[in-house]
Scaffold this motif. Structure first.
Motif: not given
Length: 273
Positions: A144, A146-150, A153, A156, A269, A272
């Motif tokens: 999740i 890796e798909k949505n965050m830098s 971040h 992550r 975060d 998120a």
């Protein structure tokens, strides 16, 4: 039932009074409302469970040592009392971990850290099942993130940090721990200046934890990371670690003699869920 605002205030009061189980109860009531949690609410929820779980883990390890001492002394009565006390704490920790897992699974998101806490004291074959659940939860969180965050971040990075510690402590794989931590570190560096000042400070703190763990793990590995590059990347701000981000750091260093320090990613975060 108390209002959401009153529950948050009660949790804040409990935090100031260091009554973390009261804090946990208030925040658990908020979590079960199935509402989008604010940053403050996530921090309070995460901190409350972390504080209670860490205290019970410390008690558990202290009782384990006491049991060994009683055994060495040949005092069967004291050993029996210590074992009974240890089982009581194990049951409390068991209920606590499954409670937060149930709350997260039903109302928030799966999280692997509390499966890792269970794996600290579970025996076979249940230990294997707990470790398997923990690995799946970590992998899901990683996918999740890796798909949505830098890559830079803090959430992550926090997930990557905790997975690497899981590899080292639970799977006894120094190589996988080093590879995962090193990859996360190297992926984050080119993106660190692009995430904004608030997230930058948190990410810098986690990068320092990654480097601290790598320095320890590299004693048994040929892998290495450029220390000078690390200093340049994280030296812009004071990257001290907020205690609210730390999951079991005192426990890890005191009882296991390892540098593995994890963070609670739900407190890292800024945007998120």
């Amino acid at each position: 039932m108390e209002s959401r605002l009153d529950l948050t205030f009660r949790a804040s009061l409990a935090e100031k009074a260091e009554r973390y189980e009261d804090m946990m109860d208030a925040m658990n009531n908020i979590a079960t409302l199935n509402l989008w949690l604010t940053v403050k609410e996530r921090e309070l929820l995460s901190m409350s469970y972390q504080k209670v779980a860490t205290a019970k883990l410390k008690s558990l390890h202290a009782l384990t040592y006491a049991e060994l001492e009683a055994q060495d002394e040949g005092n069967e009565r004291h050993m029996k009392m210590t074992i009974e006390f240890r089982h009581k704490v194990e049951n409390e920790l068991d209920r606590l971990c499954y409670k937060v897992i149930d709350t997260i699974d039903k109302h928030l998101l799966p999280k692997g850290d509390y499966y890792r806490y269970l794996a600290e004291f579970k025996t076979e074959p249940e230990n294997s099942r707990v470790i398997d659940h923990s690995l799946k939860a970590y992998e899901n969180a990683s996918n999740i993130a890796e798909k949505n965050m830098s890559p830079a971040h803090p959430v992550r990075l926090g997930v990557a940090l905790n997975i690497s510690i899981f590899y080292f402590e639970m799977l006894n794989s120094t190589e996988r721990a080093c590879q995962h931590a090193k990859q996360a570190f190297e992926d984050a560096l080119p993106n660190l200046e692009l995430i904004g000042e608030q997230l930058y400070n948190k990410s810098s703190s986690i990068l320092q934890l990654l480097m601290k763990n790598l320095a320890f793990w590299n004693l048994n590995s040929n892998m290495d990371v450029d220390a000078e590059h690390t200093q340049d990347a994280t030296g812009r701000s004071d990257a001290s670690v907020d205690s609210n981000m730390d999951v079991g750091a005192d426990y890890t260093s005191e009882h296991k003699g390892e540098s593995g320090t994890s963070v609670d990613t739900t407190t890292c975060d800024g945007d998120a869920k």
